[in-house]
Design a protein around this motif. Sequence first.
Motif: not given
Length: 79
Positions: A43-48, A66-77
């Motif tokens: 979920g870290r933006m450095k990698f994502v 992939t984004f839609r599937k995992n959107a809630n997993f990622y930090h809001p920023i």
Amino acid sequence: MKVAYKFLESKNAEILSRFLTVGLKAKDEKIYSAVAEALGKWGRMKFVRPLFRLLNDCDRDLAVDTFRKNANFYHPICR
């Protein structure tokens, strides 16, 4: 290199993200599913962010799914 060094089996996000980056830049379709899987673990933006940008250039539908599937997993920023 993938077989010899077993990069896809690496638990180290730094190593795996760099290997996946090379695969996406080469447009290696065999690596796309591994990228989607990794994007569901990190979920870290450095990698994502860089991986999503490259995946979008290679396969936009997979990137969006992939984004839609995992959107809630990622930090809001990161979202």
